[in-house]
Write an enzyme that holds these catalytic residues in place. Sequence first.
Site, PDB file in Angstrom:
ATOM      1  N   HIS A   1    -123.458 -66.515  42.791  1.00 12.83           N
ATOM      2  CA  HIS A   1    -124.239 -66.604  44.020  1.00 12.83           C
ATOM      3  C   HIS A   1    -123.443 -66.071  45.211  1.00 12.83           C
ATOM      4  O   HIS A   1    -122.394 -66.622  45.565  1.00 12.83           O
ATOM      5  CB  HIS A   1    -124.622 -68.074  44.257  1.00 12.83           C
ATOM      6  CG  HIS A   1    -125.445 -68.322  45.451  1.00 12.83           C
ATOM      7  ND1 HIS A   1    -125.102 -69.250  46.412  1.00 12.83           N
ATOM      8  CD2 HIS A   1    -126.621 -67.785  45.860  1.00 12.83           C
ATOM      9  CE1 HIS A   1    -126.029 -69.280  47.352  1.00 12.83           C
ATOM     10  NE2 HIS A   1    -126.951 -68.409  47.044  1.00 12.83           N
TER      11      HIS A   1
ATOM     12  N   GLU B   1    -125.444 -62.052  42.667  1.00 13.94           N
ATOM     13  CA  GLU B   1    -126.565 -62.173  43.593  1.00 13.94           C
ATOM     14  C   GLU B   1    -126.077 -61.791  44.980  1.00 13.94           C
ATOM     15  O   GLU B   1    -125.031 -62.281  45.442  1.00 13.94           O
ATOM     16  CB  GLU B   1    -127.097 -63.609  43.582  1.00 13.94           C
ATOM     17  CG  GLU B   1    -128.342 -63.825  44.429  1.00 13.94           C
ATOM     18  CD  GLU B   1    -128.060 -64.388  45.814  1.00 13.94           C
ATOM     19  OE1 GLU B   1    -129.022 -64.646  46.553  1.00 13.94           O
ATOM     20  OE2 GLU B   1    -126.862 -64.546  46.181  1.00 13.94           O
TER      21      GLU B   1
ATOM     22  N   ASP C   1    -127.526 -60.586  49.175  1.00  6.57           N
ATOM     23  CA  ASP C   1    -128.624 -60.680  50.122  1.00  6.57           C
ATOM     24  C   ASP C   1    -128.650 -59.448  51.013  1.00  6.57           C
ATOM     25  O   ASP C   1    -127.592 -58.884  51.340  1.00  6.57           O
ATOM     26  CB  ASP C   1    -128.456 -61.921  51.004  1.00  6.57           C
ATOM     27  CG  ASP C   1    -128.338 -63.192  50.180  1.00  6.57           C
ATOM     28  OD1 ASP C   1    -129.358 -63.658  49.676  1.00  6.57           O
ATOM     29  OD2 ASP C   1    -127.202 -63.703  50.042  1.00  6.57           O
TER      30      ASP C   1
ATOM     31  N   HIS D   1    -126.668 -62.764  54.264  1.00  5.86           N
ATOM     32  CA  HIS D   1    -127.700 -63.744  53.972  1.00  5.86           C
ATOM     33  C   HIS D   1    -128.534 -64.068  55.202  1.00  5.86           C
ATOM     34  O   HIS D   1    -129.766 -64.020  55.169  1.00  5.86           O
ATOM     35  CB  HIS D   1    -127.082 -65.033  53.424  1.00  5.86           C
ATOM     36  CG  HIS D   1    -128.086 -66.106  53.149  1.00  5.86           C
ATOM     37  ND1 HIS D   1    -128.476 -67.023  54.111  1.00  5.86           N
ATOM     38  CD2 HIS D   1    -128.812 -66.386  52.044  1.00  5.86           C
ATOM     39  CE1 HIS D   1    -129.392 -67.824  53.591  1.00  5.86           C
ATOM     40  NE2 HIS D   1    -129.614 -67.463  52.346  1.00  5.86           N
TER      41      HIS D   1
END
Length: 266
Positions: free
Chosen positions: A10, A37, A39, A52
């Site tokens: 993450h 992952e 963003d 993010h």
Amino acid sequence: NNNSVLVVAHRGDWRYAPENSLAAIENVIKMGCDVVEIDIQKTKDGHLILMHDNTLDRTTTGHGKISDQTLNDVKKLKLRNGLGIHTRHTVPTLEEALLLAKDKIMINLDKAYPLFDEVYELLEKTGTTKQIIMKGNQPVKQVKKEFGKYLDKVIFMPVINLHKDGAETIIDGYMKYLKPVAYELVFDNDGEEVQRLIKKVRGSGAKIFINSLWAELCGGHYDDRAVEQNEPDESWGWIIGQGVKLIQTDRPQQLLKYLRERKLHD
């Protein structure tokens, strides 16, 4: 390999490098994670960057909305680490991240759905289309209408909140009209109804993706329970016991160790 459980890092290795930084991605590649992952946000002058939040304040030395900044403005800033201390690292563009990850790791793009026409141009430019996992919580008919031309080009993974009303109807729609290779399942409890729906999705032949980031996403079977409370079998073990094949974690190093000890990861 049906015996393997894939590790999704993450925001990269954010405990040891700033989140969504090139270093955070590089660390999890070296570690042996399967998916990272990241963003995506868009600058004032139309460049896609990794971040993010839609503001600069938490993760950089800057302030204000990203949409009010040019790429040149953003590139002058330094990223902050998990303690809020500024580092030597700078904000990467999506293109820089794709080139780093090319042929090395799968990439789960978050916050990319409304920007995907622009994202896809970069995927083609960098030759990374086959590494991409996209996700969205829209019903299947909306996805087919808005995202249909990309469904045979990247992996699309629907996000289903199992504890909310209508979850099974959404699942049934995807099973009938799209047959995804994977579902991200979110649930705030681990009761019988949640477990029934997990079993139903698994029975369709799709892979199951679970977030162990915090308790409300996985019925209490989360990372800190595994690491800080030293109950990995009640956390990651329970998740694996549901037939899950992808776990998104904020503790990639510890999860990899747990899986390797059980011969569930190379």
